[in-house]
Every structure is written in structure tokens, then in C-alpha cells.
Design a protein around this motif. Structure first.
Motif, PDB file in Angstrom:
ATOM      1  N   LEU A  20      36.734  40.801  36.763  1.00  0.00           N
ATOM      2  CA  LEU A  20      37.069  40.974  38.178  1.00  0.00           C
ATOM      3  C   LEU A  20      38.141  42.057  38.359  1.00  0.00           C
ATOM      4  N   VAL A  21      39.107  42.093  37.434  1.00  0.00           N
ATOM      5  CA  VAL A  21      40.155  43.129  37.486  1.00  0.00           C
ATOM      6  C   VAL A  21      39.542  44.516  37.294  1.00  0.00           C
ATOM      7  N   LEU A  22      38.635  44.639  36.315  1.00  0.00           N
ATOM      8  CA  LEU A  22      37.963  45.922  36.078  1.00  0.00           C
ATOM      9  C   LEU A  22      37.165  46.355  37.300  1.00  0.00           C
ATOM     10  N   SER A  23      36.545  45.385  37.959  1.00  0.00           N
ATOM     11  CA  SER A  23      35.759  45.682  39.157  1.00  0.00           C
ATOM     12  C   SER A  23      36.651  46.251  40.263  1.00  0.00           C
ATOM     13  N   ILE A  24      37.805  45.612  40.490  1.00  0.00           N
ATOM     14  CA  ILE A  24      38.707  46.062  41.565  1.00  0.00           C
ATOM     15  C   ILE A  24      39.280  47.445  41.252  1.00  0.00           C
ATOM     16  N   LEU A  25      39.654  47.680  39.984  1.00  0.00           N
ATOM     17  CA  LEU A  25      40.233  48.984  39.627  1.00  0.00           C
ATOM     18  C   LEU A  25      39.192  50.100  39.669  1.00  0.00           C
ATOM     19  N   SER A  26      37.955  49.802  39.251  1.00  0.00           N
ATOM     20  CA  SER A  26      36.938  50.861  39.205  1.00  0.00           C
ATOM     21  C   SER A  26      36.209  51.012  40.540  1.00  0.00           C
ATOM     22  N   GLY A  27      36.343  50.009  41.428  1.00  0.00           N
ATOM     23  CA  GLY A  27      35.662  50.075  42.726  1.00  0.00           C
ATOM     24  C   GLY A  27      34.181  49.744  42.648  1.00  0.00           C
ATOM     25  N   ARG A  28      33.735  49.184  41.517  1.00  0.00           N
ATOM     26  CA  ARG A  28      32.306  48.867  41.384  1.00  0.00           C
ATOM     27  C   ARG A  28      32.048  47.383  41.643  1.00  0.00           C
ATOM     28  N   HIS A  29      30.954  47.093  42.315  1.00  0.00           N
ATOM     29  CA  HIS A  29      30.603  45.705  42.610  1.00  0.00           C
ATOM     30  C   HIS A  29      30.243  44.992  41.308  1.00  0.00           C
ATOM     31  N   VAL A  30      30.587  43.708  41.245  1.00  0.00           N
ATOM     32  CA  VAL A  30      30.251  42.957  40.039  1.00  0.00           C
ATOM     33  C   VAL A  30      29.570  41.644  40.420  1.00  0.00           C
ATOM     34  N   LYS A  31      28.535  41.299  39.666  1.00  0.00           N
ATOM     35  CA  LYS A  31      27.856  40.017  39.861  1.00  0.00           C
ATOM     36  C   LYS A  31      27.933  39.241  38.564  1.00  0.00           C
ATOM     37  N   ILE A  32      28.432  38.016  38.655  1.00  0.00           N
ATOM     38  CA  ILE A  32      28.507  37.157  37.466  1.00  0.00           C
ATOM     39  C   ILE A  32      27.679  35.911  37.764  1.00  0.00           C
ATOM     40  N   ASP A  33      26.647  35.667  36.967  1.00  0.00           N
ATOM     41  CA  ASP A  33      25.835  34.468  37.199  1.00  0.00           C
ATOM     42  C   ASP A  33      25.791  33.592  35.946  1.00  0.00           C
ATOM     43  N   LYS A  34      25.029  32.517  36.013  1.00  0.00           N
ATOM     44  CA  LYS A  34      24.905  31.538  34.918  1.00  0.00           C
ATOM     45  C   LYS A  34      26.277  31.015  34.482  1.00  0.00           C
ATOM     46  N   LEU A  54      43.450  34.162  45.182  1.00  0.00           N
ATOM     47  CA  LEU A  54      44.624  35.020  44.937  1.00  0.00           C
ATOM     48  C   LEU A  54      44.230  36.495  45.011  1.00  0.00           C
ATOM     49  N   LEU A  55      43.065  36.848  44.432  1.00  0.00           N
ATOM     50  CA  LEU A  55      42.591  38.240  44.511  1.00  0.00           C
ATOM     51  C   LEU A  55      42.377  38.654  45.963  1.00  0.00           C
ATOM     52  N   GLU A  56      41.883  37.709  46.771  1.00  0.00           N
ATOM     53  CA  GLU A  56      41.681  37.993  48.196  1.00  0.00           C
ATOM     54  C   GLU A  56      43.009  38.303  48.885  1.00  0.00           C
ATOM     55  N   LYS A  57      44.071  37.576  48.470  1.00  0.00           N
ATOM     56  CA  LYS A  57      45.397  37.798  49.073  1.00  0.00           C
ATOM     57  C   LYS A  57      45.977  39.136  48.641  1.00  0.00           C
ATOM     58  N   VAL A  58      45.830  39.448  47.340  1.00  0.00           N
ATOM     59  CA  VAL A  58      46.440  40.669  46.786  1.00  0.00           C
ATOM     60  C   VAL A  58      45.732  41.923  47.310  1.00  0.00           C
ATOM     61  N   THR A  59      44.413  41.799  47.573  1.00  0.00           N
ATOM     62  CA  THR A  59      43.647  42.966  48.026  1.00  0.00           C
ATOM     63  C   THR A  59      43.328  42.849  49.523  1.00  0.00           C
ATOM     64  N   ASN A  60      42.792  43.934  50.054  1.00  0.00           N
ATOM     65  CA  ASN A  60      42.424  43.963  51.470  1.00  0.00           C
ATOM     66  C   ASN A  60      40.981  44.460  51.558  1.00  0.00           C
ATOM     67  N   GLY A  61      40.112  43.685  52.177  1.00  0.00           N
ATOM     68  CA  GLY A  61      38.726  44.119  52.338  1.00  0.00           C
ATOM     69  C   GLY A  61      37.817  43.712  51.200  1.00  0.00           C
ATOM     70  N   LEU A  75      31.264  40.055  43.766  1.00  0.00           N
ATOM     71  CA  LEU A  75      32.537  40.577  44.274  1.00  0.00           C
ATOM     72  C   LEU A  75      32.375  42.039  44.661  1.00  0.00           C
ATOM     73  N   LYS A  76      32.713  42.336  45.928  1.00  0.00           N
ATOM     74  CA  LYS A  76      32.719  43.726  46.395  1.00  0.00           C
ATOM     75  C   LYS A  76      34.180  44.105  46.614  1.00  0.00           C
ATOM     76  N   PRO A  77      34.742  44.945  45.758  1.00  0.00           N
ATOM     77  CA  PRO A  77      36.202  45.173  45.798  1.00  0.00           C
ATOM     78  C   PRO A  77      36.666  45.974  47.005  1.00  0.00           C
ATOM     79  N   GLY A  78      37.866  45.645  47.476  1.00  0.00           N
ATOM     80  CA  GLY A  78      38.525  46.411  48.533  1.00  0.00           C
ATOM     81  C   GLY A  78      39.672  47.198  47.925  1.00  0.00           C
ATOM     82  N   ILE A  79      40.721  47.437  48.727  1.00  0.00           N
ATOM     83  CA  ILE A  79      41.886  48.146  48.179  1.00  0.00           C
ATOM     84  C   ILE A  79      42.967  47.134  47.804  1.00  0.00           C
ATOM     85  N   ILE A  80      43.811  47.506  46.841  1.00  0.00           N
ATOM     86  CA  ILE A  80      44.901  46.614  46.411  1.00  0.00           C
ATOM     87  C   ILE A  80      46.046  46.810  47.390  1.00  0.00           C
TER      88      ILE A  80
END
Length: 365
Positions: A20-34, A54-61, A75-80
Motif C-alpha cells: 500500500l505504501v509503494l502504491s501511494i508513493l508511485s501513484g499506481r492503483h493496487v488490487k490485493i485479493d485472496k 489511517l492511510l485515509e487520514k494521512v492522504t487526501n483523495g 486502493l486508488k492513491p491520492g496525495i500525501i
């Protein structure tokens, strides 16, 4: 770098936070299943949902979609965003579980982060508040993040009822420096913190004496500090722990810790922590095993230059993290033996070309 809209897909609940951290920093959407589909109790656990909040609080959008059964998330990342935040952590995991990933995100926020976390400060699964303060934050200073970087332990909280509180302050940076850390040096001092809450305060002194009985054979400069918290500040449950860190002449840090167990005397806890520190030093390198992922992540985000760091063999978690970095940032590491002449030496030299990551959020302010 790949286009930010491409979706990265993973299966399983392992390495959940890092992805999830890599997703937010790189701006790429991530899907985790199973996520624990075969489990008797399938889907996300309470601490994982709390981490997403917590990620929702730290980031915006940031948009987080969880499936009905809880076995898949998108997860579709916003800005930190950063700013002043308070978060209550569930008692199933300690504060370290939540703070570790936030420490990587915080320097790239829009505003300096002032985060208060409440819950358990020390448990056996994650880094304790003491290790985060004395070891993790100095690792960020290697990358030029230092002014205003602080972790305050307001209250201690032992498992199972917690009641602890820590405050994390982090400045924002435009870009992190390239790391070139290849000389581990010789160990020059050992420091430690023994704390005991809601038990006999003599316990911390007993741990210090037992630890010294081993460490005094190796080095004279040992200072083990007894940290006493009284009344309201000592949380809601009894417990004690010993945290040790060894510092080398080139400021390389190695750490270990052991926490109280039912029916085990404080002396044995101290010996467990001391032996863990010695085995960590035996592995050598400039960074210990607990902080390999943090340092490698920051090396990838460094300026467009070759970063080098000498470490021990990668842990299973680190190996998977390197694969995930390649997935998100298309950056791979060159890993070679540090000493080609010495066949006994297990240390490795990790080098990579930084992506030149610039904190775009800061320029929006």
C-alpha cells in the motif's frame, strides 16, 4: 516509470502494508485479493482495516474499496497531505505496525506531519516505540531528513489493554539524498532502555544487571537507562521490556529487544535481548535486518544517482519487498558480495539507481 493508471495486482495478506505504501508513493492503483480466503475467519483483520483508515487520514483523495467479504481491496492513491492527526490503534497490534509505514510516507507530505497514535507501545510482533525513536528515525537522517524529526513517548502501554500514546513529528522534504554507506566501522558504544510499567520498578534494574554481565566482556562504553513511568503514564497493563542498540564508529546502528513473558524472570528477558543483539552484530553490515526495507525504499526514492549500502543477507520480507519495488518503480538492485577476497564474509553490497523522486505535494502548498 510506468504510467500511473496501470493496476498492480497481488494475492494474499502478506506484505500488506509495504504494498500500500509503494502504491501511494508511485501513484499506481493496487488490487490485493485472496486475503485469507482459506481461513476459518476470512478477510481483513481489524488492525488491517484500521491501517487503511489511517492511510485515509494521512492522504487526501485516496479511494479504498473493500469487497463485501473483506477478502479483496482496491486502493486508488491520492496525495500525501500530512497535518495534525490523531488515530486510535486496535489492541491486536502495537503502534509500531501503524507507524512504520507512515514514517516512509511522512517526508513526502504536503504539510509537516504531527501524528498522535494511541494503543500498545511494545509487543513481540512489531518494532516498539523505543526502537522507532532510537534506531528508525536516525536511519532517516542518513537521507537528509532531520530538522524537526521527533518521536515522543507520552505514555507507555503494555499488552493486552494498551493505554499508551506516542506523538510523531516529521518535516517535509523536496528530495532525499543519495546514500553511500559501505563502511560498517567498529562498535564503539552500546545503549539501552529498560522500562517496567505497573510492576516492581526493581525489574528494570535486574534486567540491566543481567545484560551487563554479558556485554561488559566486549566493550566498556555501555549505558543502560532505566525508564520509569508512573500512574496514568504507565498505561493499563503490567509489563516490562529491554531495548538495546549498538552504534559503530561510522554511525551504523544494530538493535534488538525482548519483552516480558508470563512466568519468565526479568534476567532471562535481558539475556534474550542481549544474545539477539550479539547475533545481529555477527551478521554485520551498516543496517540491521529490521530496517532493510526502510533503507532500500529510501535508496529507490533518492536523487538520480547510484546509491550504495552494505547490509547482511536479505530477510524473506526484504526479498519480496525488492520484487514489489521492481513491480511499482521498475527499479532493480545490484547485489554483490561485499568482500570478494573473504569467503567467510556473508555481507552484501546493495546498489541501485535512484528514481529522482521529487515531492510534488509540497509544491502544491
Amino acid at each position: 516509470m510506468a504510467t500511473p493508471t496501470t493496476l498492480v495486482h497481488f494475492s494474499g495478506h502478506e506484505h500488506f502494508r509495504n504494498r500500500l505504501v509503494l502504491s501511494i508513493l508511485s501513484g499506481r492503483h493496487v488490487k490485493i485479493d485472496k486475503i485469507r480466503t482459506e481461513d476459518k475467519n476470512p478477510g481483513l483483520r481489524d488492525f488491517e482495516v484500521s491501517f487503511l483508515r489511517l492511510l485515509e487520514k494521512v492522504t487526501n483523495g485516496t479511494v479504498i474499496e473493500i469487497s463485501v467479504t473483506g477478502t479483496a481491496i482496491l486502493l486508488k492513491p491520492g496525495i500525501i497531505a500530512g497535518g495534525y492527526l490523531v488515530h486510535d490503534c486496535p489492541h491486536s497490534r502495537s503502534i509500531g505496525y501503524f507507524l512504520e509505514p507512515v514514517i516512509v510516507l511522512a517526508p513526502f507530505a504536503k504539510k509537516p506531519l504531527n501524528l498522535t497514535l494511541r494503543g500498545i507501545t511494545t509487543d513481540e510482533h512489531d518494532l516498539s516505540a523505543d526502537l522507532l525513536r532510537t534506531v528508525t528515525l536516525p536511519h532517516l537522517q542518513l537521507f537528509g531528513i532531520s530538522d524537526g524529526l521527533e518521536l515522543r513517548i507520552k505514555k507507555r502501554g503494555a499488552a493486552p489493554n494498551g493505554g499508551g500514546e506516542v506523538q510523531f513529528l516529521c518535516p517535509v522534504v523536496k528530495q532525499v539524498k543519495t546514500l553511500n554507506f559501505v563502511d560498517p566501522g567498529k562498535i564503539k558504544r552500546i545503549r539501552g532502555i529498560a522500562h517496567a510499567v505497573r510492576v516492581n520498578p526493581q525489574f528494570s534494574n535486574r534486567m540491566i544487571e543481567a545484560s551487563r554481565s554479558i556485554l561488559n566482556r566486549y566493550i566498556p562504553d555501555i549505558y543502560l537507562y532505566s525508564d520509569v513511568y508512573k500512574g496514568e503514564e504507565s498505561g493499563k497493563s503490567p509489563g516490562y521490556a529491554l531495548t538495546l542498540l549498538a552504534e559503530s564508529t561510522t554511525t551504523a546502528l544494530h538493535c534488538s529487544e525482548a519483552i516480558s513473558e508470563p512466568g519468565v524472570v526479568p534476567e532471562d528477558i535481558a539475556l534474550k535481548a542481549t544474545r539477539a543483539l550479539l547475533s545481529e552484530l555477527d551478521r554485520g553490515g551498516c543496517v540491521d535486518r529490521k530496517h532493510q526495507c526502510l533503507v532500500l525504499m529510501m535508496m529507490v526514492l533518492g536523487s538520480e544517482d547510484v546509491g550504495r549500502c552494505r547490509m547482511g543477507e536479505p530477510t524473506v520480507k526484504t526479498v519480496q519487498f525488492l520484487r514489489d519495488i521492481k513491480e511499482f518503480f521498475a527499479t532493480s538492485f545490484k547485489i554483490v558480495p561485499a568482500e570478494t577476497a573473504d569467503l567467510e564474509c556473508k555481507q552484501l553490497l546493495y546498489s541501485c539507481y535512484g528514481t529522482g523522486y521529487v515531492n510534488a505535494n509540497r509544491t502544491l502548498a
